[in-house]
Write a protein that holds these residues in place. Sequence first.
Motif, PDB file in Angstrom:
ATOM      1  N   MET A   1       0.842  -1.184   0.000  1.00 25.38           N
ATOM      2  CA  MET A   1       0.000   0.000   0.000  1.00 25.38           C
ATOM      3  C   MET A   1       0.883   1.241   0.000  1.00 25.38           C
ATOM      4  O   MET A   1       1.837   1.313   0.762  1.00 25.38           O
ATOM      5  CB  MET A   1      -0.915  -0.021   1.231  1.00 25.38           C
ATOM      6  N   THR A  20       3.593   2.592   2.615  1.00 28.21           N
ATOM      7  CA  THR A  20       3.203   3.223   3.891  1.00 28.21           C
ATOM      8  C   THR A  20       4.104   2.783   5.032  1.00 28.21           C
ATOM      9  O   THR A  20       4.171   3.449   6.058  1.00 28.21           O
ATOM     10  CB  THR A  20       1.742   2.889   4.255  1.00 28.21           C
ATOM     11  N   ARG A  21       4.828   1.657   4.868  1.00 30.49           N
ATOM     12  CA  ARG A  21       5.710   1.187   5.934  1.00 30.49           C
ATOM     13  C   ARG A  21       7.027   1.960   5.992  1.00 30.49           C
ATOM     14  O   ARG A  21       7.805   1.780   6.928  1.00 30.49           O
ATOM     15  CB  ARG A  21       6.023  -0.306   5.736  1.00 30.49           C
ATOM     16  N   THR A  23       9.775   4.530   6.780  1.00 35.18           N
ATOM     17  CA  THR A  23       9.985   5.571   7.783  1.00 35.18           C
ATOM     18  C   THR A  23      10.530   6.829   7.106  1.00 35.18           C
ATOM     19  O   THR A  23      11.040   6.785   5.972  1.00 35.18           O
ATOM     20  CB  THR A  23      10.999   5.123   8.849  1.00 35.18           C
ATOM     21  N   LEU A  64       6.688   7.736  10.516  1.00 39.69           N
ATOM     22  CA  LEU A  64       6.330   7.203   9.201  1.00 39.69           C
ATOM     23  C   LEU A  64       6.356   8.340   8.186  1.00 39.69           C
ATOM     24  O   LEU A  64       5.863   9.440   8.459  1.00 39.69           O
ATOM     25  CB  LEU A  64       4.941   6.563   9.250  1.00 39.69           C
ATOM     26  N   ALA A  66       4.648   8.719   5.571  1.00 44.06           N
ATOM     27  CA  ALA A  66       3.288   9.142   5.227  1.00 44.06           C
ATOM     28  C   ALA A  66       2.741  10.130   6.254  1.00 44.06           C
ATOM     29  O   ALA A  66       2.011  11.063   5.915  1.00 44.06           O
ATOM     30  CB  ALA A  66       2.364   7.925   5.127  1.00 44.06           C
TER      31      ALA A  66
ATOM     32  N   MET B   1       7.457  -5.962   8.629  1.00 41.15           N
ATOM     33  CA  MET B   1       6.225  -5.262   9.016  1.00 41.15           C
ATOM     34  C   MET B   1       5.110  -5.596   8.034  1.00 41.15           C
ATOM     35  O   MET B   1       5.357  -5.615   6.832  1.00 41.15           O
ATOM     36  CB  MET B   1       6.491  -3.742   9.005  1.00 41.15           C
ATOM     37  N   PHE B   4      -0.017  -1.954   5.590  1.00 37.55           N
ATOM     38  CA  PHE B   4      -1.195  -1.340   6.236  1.00 37.55           C
ATOM     39  C   PHE B   4      -1.653  -0.132   5.434  1.00 37.55           C
ATOM     40  O   PHE B   4      -0.865   0.477   4.696  1.00 37.55           O
ATOM     41  CB  PHE B   4      -0.875  -0.939   7.684  1.00 37.55           C
TER      42      PHE B   4
END
Lengths: 182, 343
Positions: A1, A20-21, A23, A64, A66, B1, B4
């Motif tokens: 995503m 989105t993961r 950092t 993050l 995002a 991870m 999400f």
Amino acid sequence: MEADITLTVDGRPRALRVDTRTTLLDALREHLDNTAPKKGCDHGQCGSCTVLLSGRRVVSCLILAAAADGAEVTTAAGLGDEAAPHPLQQAFVEHDGLQCGYCTPGQVCSAAGVLDEAAAGWPSAATPPDDLAEGSAPVLTDAEIRERMSGNLCRCGAYAGIVAAVGDAARAHAPAESGGNR
Amino acid sequence: MNPFDYHRAEDAAGAAALVADNPAAAFLAGGTNLVDRMKLGVTAPDTLVDITHLPMDEVEELPEGGLRIGANVRNSEAAAHPLVRTRYPVLSQALLSGASGQLRNAATTGGNLLQRTRCVYFQDLSTPCNKREPGSGCSALEGYQRYHAVFGASPDCVATHPSDMAVALAALDAQAVVQDAAAERRIPVSRLHRLPGEAPERDTVLAHGDLITAVELPAMPMAARARYRKIRDRASFAFALVSAAAAMELAEDGTVADARIALGGVAHKPWRARLAEEALIGAAATGHDFAAAAEAELAEARPLPGNTFKLPLVRAAITTTLGEVADGVRGRGAGPDQGEGER
């Protein structure tokens, strides 16, 4: 995503698409080729990834990308360069505030945050309780600097030079009209 | 991870509804604990609802003289706020004793309350942990116990709550303002967190989707002289082995009229030392009385073999902090390194 985000990094607007993961640290290093912030522990414990996010020092490994969409990011590379170093960068050189240099960009960004926080009157755990309660402005003694810089580890152990460098920069940074702040 | 979805919340009730409707969704605030847990694999949400853009970032005076601290106020901002410093310096002290400058700039009031234990077994997927995986067992019972509980633990979990801020809030009779999809309610911070019992996977009394929007501090004149003391393995940037927040009011005759004591690093929740408080009321406020108050609380202590050393630390934290508070109330400057005996 994925997420489409915009960051202003060291004064330059940058648009990028990230998982989105991702950092903020990985976005800077792997997507924007800004390798000033370093990856040490990647768990917020060592401080080597410290940057200024909207003017405040943070560890970029726990933010993050995002969530930072739209923000202004300053890395050690944006504070100054070889031709025109930031006073803190100059002070680190003059006081031997480093050995291997890996933690230094984080140290310098953190110290920049420390100077701004002290100028804003923010207390620390080293501030005497009565000064805290009275709202007195802090003076950056060595004890204050050690406490405020405790989020930045240096495995070479250049701490003595780091404290001296931050202290010098703090004295130069303190507003002249404050009359010593007390 | 795990992958999400990331959403920026538009309003508090909507954010609460979004999380309530999805068991695998989580609120994201400063992220200093949640993002770390996601990296460790301890928490694996499929949706993050970012609440940091909701208008919950103000410190406001309440009509009756109290203070309302928005859930999004960063720990560093709360600690530095003039009204917090002058009316509730114990809260500034507690906040400033936690984490590092960088983390305090990101961590929020609500997130600090809802951070999870740093028990090494909870954070290590390769070891059994009833809090992370109910029914798998507790590795700490026969393992590393230095940071574990001496009050209120259960055979299923001996973890401690790591917050310093919550200890001060518990002593100050603070309330958490909680929003769900339909309504708002208030929960005393001292009753927000649970004891582990047989359900250590539940840290708090909140339901999934409940959103803390603010913390409210009541007017409390004695809070202006309340103090926080933290005992830890390093001078800075370390979790508490034991900490104490204490406030005290003396009557005209010098006896204790009212007292608040809360302890950190000793239980699954910020531990209000009510037995110590009761023992203090009417006492002469001498070092002897403070030691007796500590003993009253310690009667309930059930240390583990690996943390019996915490009992003298609890005694020292209570007596030294009360001594410092008493000096302040009597108008004598309390030096940081004064002894804890009769004054």
